[in-house]
Enzyme design. Structure first.
Site, PDB file in Angstrom:
ATOM      1  CE1 TYR A   8      13.132  66.531  37.772  1.00  0.00           C
ATOM      2  CE2 TYR A   8      11.740  65.222  39.199  1.00  0.00           C
ATOM      3  CZ  TYR A   8      12.758  65.344  38.049  1.00  0.00           C
ATOM      4  OH  TYR A   8      12.575  64.457  36.939  1.00  0.00           O
TER       5      TYR A   8
ATOM      6  CD  GLN B 172      22.066  57.819  40.008  1.00  0.00           C
ATOM      7  OE1 GLN B 172      23.003  57.107  40.026  1.00  0.00           O
ATOM      8  NE2 GLN B 172      22.021  58.875  40.849  1.00  0.00           N
TER       9      GLN B 172
ATOM     10  CB  SER C 119      19.801  62.280  33.950  1.00  0.00           C
ATOM     11  OG  SER C 119      19.120  62.636  35.155  1.00  0.00           O
TER      12      SER C 119
ATOM     13  NE  ARG D 207      15.380  63.190  38.391  1.00  0.00           N
ATOM     14  CZ  ARG D 207      15.924  64.431  37.780  1.00  0.00           C
ATOM     15  NH1 ARG D 207      15.991  65.586  38.327  1.00  0.00           N
ATOM     16  NH2 ARG D 207      16.298  64.312  36.325  1.00  0.00           N
TER      17      ARG D 207
ATOM     18  CG  ASP E 105      17.052  60.028  35.119  1.00  0.00           C
ATOM     19  OD1 ASP E 105      16.340  60.590  34.270  1.00  0.00           O
ATOM     20  OD2 ASP E 105      17.210  60.485  36.268  1.00  0.00           O
TER      21      ASP E 105
HETATM   22  P1  NAD Z   1      15.519  70.170  36.377  1.00  0.00           P
HETATM   23  O1  NAD Z   1      15.731  70.112  34.605  1.00  0.00           O
HETATM   24  O2  NAD Z   1      14.080  69.913  36.632  1.00  0.00           O
HETATM   25  O3  NAD Z   1      15.855  71.854  36.303  1.00  0.00           O
HETATM   26  C1  NAD Z   1      17.183  72.387  35.897  1.00  0.00           C
HETATM   27  C2  NAD Z   1      17.685  73.134  37.309  1.00  0.00           C
HETATM   28  O4  NAD Z   1      16.925  74.522  37.458  1.00  0.00           O
HETATM   29  C3  NAD Z   1      17.380  72.581  38.713  1.00  0.00           C
HETATM   30  O5  NAD Z   1      18.617  72.487  39.405  1.00  0.00           O
HETATM   31  C4  NAD Z   1      16.618  73.497  39.480  1.00  0.00           C
HETATM   32  O6  NAD Z   1      17.083  73.611  40.727  1.00  0.00           O
HETATM   33  C5  NAD Z   1      16.878  74.776  38.577  1.00  0.00           C
HETATM   34  N1  NAD Z   1      16.062  75.911  38.710  1.00  0.00           N
HETATM   35  C6  NAD Z   1      14.618  75.911  39.121  1.00  0.00           C
HETATM   36  N2  NAD Z   1      14.193  76.986  39.248  1.00  0.00           N
HETATM   37  C7  NAD Z   1      15.221  77.928  39.245  1.00  0.00           C
HETATM   38  C8  NAD Z   1      15.513  79.384  39.433  1.00  0.00           C
HETATM   39  N3  NAD Z   1      14.441  80.245  39.698  1.00  0.00           N
HETATM   40  N4  NAD Z   1      16.646  79.926  39.468  1.00  0.00           N
HETATM   41  C9  NAD Z   1      17.717  78.985  39.307  1.00  0.00           C
HETATM   42  N5  NAD Z   1      17.583  77.732  39.025  1.00  0.00           N
HETATM   43  C10 NAD Z   1      16.420  77.170  38.987  1.00  0.00           C
HETATM   44  O7  NAD Z   1      16.615  69.540  36.984  1.00  0.00           O
HETATM   45  P2  NAD Z   1      17.241  68.377  36.624  1.00  0.00           P
HETATM   46  O8  NAD Z   1      18.713  68.741  36.008  1.00  0.00           O
HETATM   47  O9  NAD Z   1      16.605  67.197  35.943  1.00  0.00           O
HETATM   48  O10 NAD Z   1      17.866  67.592  38.015  1.00  0.00           O
HETATM   49  C11 NAD Z   1      17.770  68.188  39.079  1.00  0.00           C
HETATM   50  C12 NAD Z   1      18.539  67.701  40.294  1.00  0.00           C
HETATM   51  O11 NAD Z   1      18.158  66.247  40.445  1.00  0.00           O
HETATM   52  C13 NAD Z   1      19.974  67.378  40.135  1.00  0.00           C
HETATM   53  O12 NAD Z   1      20.559  67.895  41.279  1.00  0.00           O
HETATM   54  C14 NAD Z   1      20.300  66.133  39.865  1.00  0.00           C
HETATM   55  O13 NAD Z   1      21.624  65.792  40.037  1.00  0.00           O
HETATM   56  C15 NAD Z   1      19.345  65.657  40.542  1.00  0.00           C
HETATM   57  N6  NAD Z   1      19.053  63.885  39.889  1.00  0.00           N
HETATM   58  C16 NAD Z   1      19.250  63.013  40.583  1.00  0.00           C
HETATM   59  C17 NAD Z   1      18.953  61.623  40.309  1.00  0.00           C
HETATM   60  C18 NAD Z   1      18.986  60.502  41.174  1.00  0.00           C
HETATM   61  O14 NAD Z   1      19.354  60.576  42.023  1.00  0.00           O
HETATM   62  N7  NAD Z   1      18.496  59.456  40.601  1.00  0.00           N
HETATM   63  C19 NAD Z   1      18.864  61.398  38.844  1.00  0.00           C
HETATM   64  C20 NAD Z   1      18.580  62.670  38.084  1.00  0.00           C
HETATM   65  C21 NAD Z   1      19.099  63.890  38.740  1.00  0.00           C
END
Ligand code: NAD
Length: 373
Positions: A230, A124, A130, A119, A127
């Site tokens: 994550y 991006q 995402s 990530r 991805d």
């Molecule tokens: P994910 O699908 O793995 O998880 C979904 C959400 O569940 C996450 O926000 C996680 O913090 C939350 N979670 C886990 N346990 C929890 C709990 N007990 N209670 C409440 N929430 C809980 O995550 P995702 O959607 O794939 O992405 C996570 C982060 O990564 C996001 O902030 C996203 O913006 C970032 N991201 C960055 C890039 C990049 O920079 N290239 C790309 C994709 C995503």
């Protein structure tokens, strides 16, 4: 190089790994074979692939007869039998499923698991988690709106005022943020919770209220930062305090959407049966984590069930229920990833293991598993 695009055969899978748009770019330097009907469930007819320069082939065997195979879902044992030794396979290869990965490695392919894409900003546009989570977050809200017996927006009518629906979103990554944005457009009042600290600002910037569960120890603060974007499993005491707040807010909500995931682990249980029992009759819960065991006690994978007067929606693979756009974005992600490894002048494939995006995604090569989930 020849690129093959087989039809997906997994039940309920409507997406396809290449579209006429990406085929058009690939045919400049490669031959592209698309299995007849591969795009049908995404409303992409064979003739559109042909017009883009692809060769339509009748059988899966002909589509797998390629140096590079683009897939959505990991091949079944039967499909793996069609893969050519030393071919390149790119798709959602389920790297956390050891048996699946061993089977692929044994087939001799060089396999890239898009779940493992690092990530970082440069990656991006590749991805797939995402791009597909974004669609699932949108569809979760649309489903909830269709299944609940109330309006989402506040309405003032001649027959009186209708209150806005209250929506609670647990887990605010890509899917959760899109769920907030979509529910907001429909006029709901939204609250959201996550473990990671930067989420608060993102939630508030979308016009929702963040439910704060303060970190009481350095350990909680440290774990909450997560790794590589994550989440990590939070300590039991933080989870208990979160559950208390979630229970209280869920009983005031009309819709709950859960999206919380921790890579390679079962989804954390955020809604206990007691909470479901205490919710208002007619409320709806959509659990996007259902494929990883679910965030909600009593959720049933692939089904919509009523429990304690609450509708529990455990439908899987919601991105596939918006197949046209899901395929368009997925195919672009794969094309961008593949482009990293194709020489722009000759189209020749090069495996540069010093590139962190390529190395991070590489799951198997030379008959061996490169890294395990
Ligand atoms: P994910 O699908 O793995 O998880 C979904 C959400 O569940 C996450 O926000 C996680 O913090 C939350 N979670 C886990 N346990 C929890 C709990 N007990 N209670 C409440 N929430 C809980 O995550 P995702 O959607 O794939 O992405 C996570 C982060 O990564 C996001 O902030 C996203 O913006 C970032 N991201 C960055 C890039 C990049 O920079 N290239 C790309 C994709 C995503």
């Amino acid at each position: 190089m020849r690129v093959g695009v087989p039809a997906e055969i997994r039940a309920g899978e409507t997406r396809v790994a290449a579209t006429p748009e990406t085929v058009k770019k690939l045919v400049a330097k490669n031959e592209v074979r698309v299995q007849a009907g591969a795009g049908a469930a995404s409303s992409i007819p064979d003739r559109d692939y042909e017009a883009a320069g692809a060769k339509i082939v009748a059988s899966a065997a002909e589509a797998y007869d390629a140096g590079i195979v683009l897939k959505v879902r990991s091949p079944s044992a039967e499909e793996s039998g069609l893969l050519k030794k030393d071919s390149i396979l790119i798709g959602l290869l389920e790297p956390f499923n050891a048996a699946q990965l061993e089977g692929l490695a044994a087939s001799g392919v060089t396999g890239f698991a898009m779940e493992w894409l690092p990530r970082i900003s440069r990656a991006q546009s590749m991805d797939v988690l995402s791009s597909q989570a974004n669609i699932a977050g949108y569809k979760a809200v649309v489903l909830a709106a269709a299944e609940i017996g109330r309006f989402f927006p506040m309405l003032m009518t001649a027959a009186g005022t209708v209150k806005a629906a209250r929506v609670l979103i647990l887990g605010v990554g890509v899917a959760g943020l899109q769920a907030i944005a979509t529910a907001k457009r429909l006029g709901a009042v939204i609250e959201a919770s996550d473990v990671r600290p930067p989420v608060k600002e993102q939630v508030e910037s979308l016009g929702a209220k963040f439910l704060d569960v303060p970190y009481l120890t350095d350990e909680e603060r440290e774990i909450a930062k997560g790794t590589g974007g994550y989440a990590r499993p939070m300590p039991a005491d933080w989870m208990r305090r979160q559950a208390e707040l979630v229970h209280q807010r869920a009983t005031q909500s009309d819709v709950v959407i859960t999206t919380a995931l921790i890579p390679g682990r079962p989804a954390p249980k955020l809604i206990k049966e007691d909470t479901v029992r205490a919710m208002k009759p007619g409320s709806v819960i959509v659990d996007l984590a259902v494929e990883q065991g679910g965030n909600v006690e009593g959720i049933e994978r692939g089904r919509i069930v009523m429990k304690h007067g609450v509708k529990l929606i455990g439908l899987e693979n919601l991105a596939a229920s918006v197949p046209f756009d899901a395929s368009a974005l997925y195919a672009r992600n794969l094309f961008n990833f593949l482009s990293l490894m194709l020489d722009p002048k000759t189209g020749e494939f090069k495996l540069d293991r010093t590139d962190e995006v390529i190395a991070g995604t590489l799951a198997c090569a030379d008959g061996k598993i490169v890294k395990r989930g």
